[in-house]
Design a protein around this motif. Structure first.
Motif, PDB file in Angstrom:
ATOM      1  N   ARG A 189       3.029   5.785  -2.713  1.00 19.44           N
ATOM      2  CA  ARG A 189       4.193   6.670  -2.839  1.00 19.44           C
ATOM      3  C   ARG A 189       4.571   6.821  -4.306  1.00 19.44           C
ATOM      4  O   ARG A 189       4.870   7.911  -4.783  1.00 19.44           O
ATOM      5  CB  ARG A 189       5.364   6.094  -2.022  1.00 19.44           C
ATOM      6  N   GLU A 190       4.552   5.719  -5.045  1.00 17.31           N
ATOM      7  CA  GLU A 190       4.903   5.774  -6.468  1.00 17.31           C
ATOM      8  C   GLU A 190       3.898   6.628  -7.242  1.00 17.31           C
ATOM      9  O   GLU A 190       4.248   7.320  -8.193  1.00 17.31           O
ATOM     10  CB  GLU A 190       4.964   4.354  -7.053  1.00 17.31           C
ATOM     11  N   LYS A 191       2.667   6.563  -6.803  1.00 21.54           N
ATOM     12  CA  LYS A 191       1.611   7.362  -7.437  1.00 21.54           C
ATOM     13  C   LYS A 191       1.904   8.856  -7.329  1.00 21.54           C
ATOM     14  O   LYS A 191       1.596   9.642  -8.228  1.00 21.54           O
ATOM     15  CB  LYS A 191       0.277   7.065  -6.746  1.00 21.54           C
ATOM     16  N   THR A 192       2.491   9.257  -6.209  1.00 19.49           N
ATOM     17  CA  THR A 192       2.793  10.675  -6.009  1.00 19.49           C
ATOM     18  C   THR A 192       3.968  11.104  -6.890  1.00 19.49           C
ATOM     19  O   THR A 192       4.236  12.296  -7.021  1.00 19.49           O
ATOM     20  CB  THR A 192       3.156  10.979  -4.534  1.00 19.49           C
ATOM     21  N   GLY A 193       4.690  10.132  -7.456  1.00 22.93           N
ATOM     22  CA  GLY A 193       5.817  10.447  -8.322  1.00 22.93           C
ATOM     23  C   GLY A 193       7.076  10.812  -7.555  1.00 22.93           C
ATOM     24  O   GLY A 193       8.074  11.231  -8.130  1.00 22.93           O
ATOM     25  N   LYS A 197       0.825  -1.208   0.000  1.00 28.90           N
ATOM     26  CA  LYS A 197       0.000   0.000   0.000  1.00 28.90           C
ATOM     27  C   LYS A 197       0.860   1.259   0.000  1.00 28.90           C
ATOM     28  O   LYS A 197       0.608   2.207  -0.747  1.00 28.90           O
ATOM     29  CB  LYS A 197      -0.926   0.000   1.216  1.00 28.90           C
ATOM     30  N   ILE A 198       1.880   1.260   0.845  1.00 31.54           N
ATOM     31  CA  ILE A 198       2.748   2.440   0.939  1.00 31.54           C
ATOM     32  C   ILE A 198       3.497   2.635  -0.374  1.00 31.54           C
ATOM     33  O   ILE A 198       3.559   3.733  -0.925  1.00 31.54           O
ATOM     34  CB  ILE A 198       3.750   2.293   2.115  1.00 31.54           C
ATOM     35  N   LYS A 199       4.062   1.543  -0.881  1.00 26.51           N
ATOM     36  CA  LYS A 199       4.856   1.620  -2.119  1.00 26.51           C
ATOM     37  C   LYS A 199       3.997   2.147  -3.273  1.00 26.51           C
ATOM     38  O   LYS A 199       4.386   3.080  -3.962  1.00 26.51           O
ATOM     39  CB  LYS A 199       5.401   0.231  -2.453  1.00 26.51           C
ATOM     40  N   GLY A 234      -3.002   9.480   1.583  1.00 31.69           N
ATOM     41  CA  GLY A 234      -4.429   9.309   1.359  1.00 31.69           C
ATOM     42  C   GLY A 234      -4.835   7.851   1.261  1.00 31.69           C
ATOM     43  O   GLY A 234      -5.683   7.474   0.459  1.00 31.69           O
ATOM     44  N   ILE A 235      -4.173   7.005   2.053  1.00 24.57           N
ATOM     45  CA  ILE A 235      -4.529   5.581   2.067  1.00 24.57           C
ATOM     46  C   ILE A 235      -4.918   5.156   3.477  1.00 24.57           C
ATOM     47  O   ILE A 235      -4.729   5.910   4.427  1.00 24.57           O
ATOM     48  CB  ILE A 235      -3.350   4.697   1.584  1.00 24.57           C
ATOM     49  N   LEU A 265       3.182   6.535  13.098  1.00 19.27           N
ATOM     50  CA  LEU A 265       3.780   6.725  11.777  1.00 19.27           C
ATOM     51  C   LEU A 265       2.789   6.336  10.687  1.00 19.27           C
ATOM     52  O   LEU A 265       2.674   7.011   9.669  1.00 19.27           O
ATOM     53  CB  LEU A 265       5.060   5.892  11.663  1.00 19.27           C
ATOM     54  N   ALA A 266       2.062   5.252  10.928  1.00 20.19           N
ATOM     55  CA  ALA A 266       1.084   4.788   9.950  1.00 20.19           C
ATOM     56  C   ALA A 266       0.019   5.858   9.719  1.00 20.19           C
ATOM     57  O   ALA A 266      -0.426   6.081   8.588  1.00 20.19           O
ATOM     58  CB  ALA A 266       0.451   3.489  10.418  1.00 20.19           C
ATOM     59  N   GLN A 267      -0.372   6.531  10.795  1.00 17.65           N
ATOM     60  CA  GLN A 267      -1.388   7.576  10.669  1.00 17.65           C
ATOM     61  C   GLN A 267      -0.842   8.767   9.879  1.00 17.65           C
ATOM     62  O   GLN A 267      -1.555   9.406   9.120  1.00 17.65           O
ATOM     63  CB  GLN A 267      -1.879   7.999  12.051  1.00 17.65           C
ATOM     64  N   LYS A 268       0.432   9.040  10.076  1.00 17.28           N
ATOM     65  CA  LYS A 268       1.090  10.104   9.326  1.00 17.28           C
ATOM     66  C   LYS A 268       1.103   9.742   7.841  1.00 17.28           C
ATOM     67  O   LYS A 268       0.837  10.575   6.974  1.00 17.28           O
ATOM     68  CB  LYS A 268       2.544  10.230   9.836  1.00 17.28           C
TER      69      LYS A 268
END
Ligand code: ZN
Length: 142
Positions: free
Chosen positions: A68-72, A63-65, A112-113, A103-106
């Motif tokens: 994060r990749e989506k944000t470029g 999910k993070i990866k 936005g996930i 950290l997860a909440q941050k």
């Protein structure tokens, strides 16, 4: 049923008084060693905990990866934005490190996930029960 020492109808505690297990009021409990809080209070605490227990989702790494990749952004850029080490981001994205709830909440806010979820009640209850099992067993066998 009242206190076994003075007969007061109060919230009773399990206590060892002169080597004997007794149900006594708070006041009489001072003469012995109280080892279990009143049952009603224990239940309340357990319920409160059940409502507040959160955990990070199992597939947080993907999910993070993905997000994060989506944000470029590169891991480095993202780590700077997050104010964390780049190596931590790499670990999170490979699943070798699990983020804390904070950290997860941050991460949730930044990406936005959804990363934090409430734990299933059953799981929590099981954990609660094992925690008080020894005390409960002593009381039952007496
Ligand atoms: Zn008493």
């Amino acid at each position: 049923m009242g206190c076994e020492l003075c007969g007061k109808e109060e919230l009773l505690f399990k206590a060892i008084v002169e080597g004997t297990l007794m149900q006594v009021c708070k006041n009489c409990g001072k003469f012995g060693k109280i080892f279990a809080a009143p049952v009603s209070q224990q239940n309340k605490k357990a319920q409160q905990k059940t409502e507040q227990v959160f955990d990070v989702v199992d597939d947080f790494a993907q999910k993070i990866k993905k997000a994060r990749e989506k944000t470029g952004k590169t891991q480095k850029e993202f780590s700077m934005e997050l104010n964390e080490k780049e190596s931590l981001i790499a670990k999170l994205e490979t699943g070798t490190a699990k983020p804390s709830i904070q950290l997860a909440q941050k991460l949730e806010k930044l990406l936005g996930i959804k990363l934090v979820e409430e734990q299933m009640e059953g799981t929590v209850e099981k954990r609660q029960k094992t925690g008080v099992l020894t005390i409960g067993d002593i009381i039952k066998t007496k």
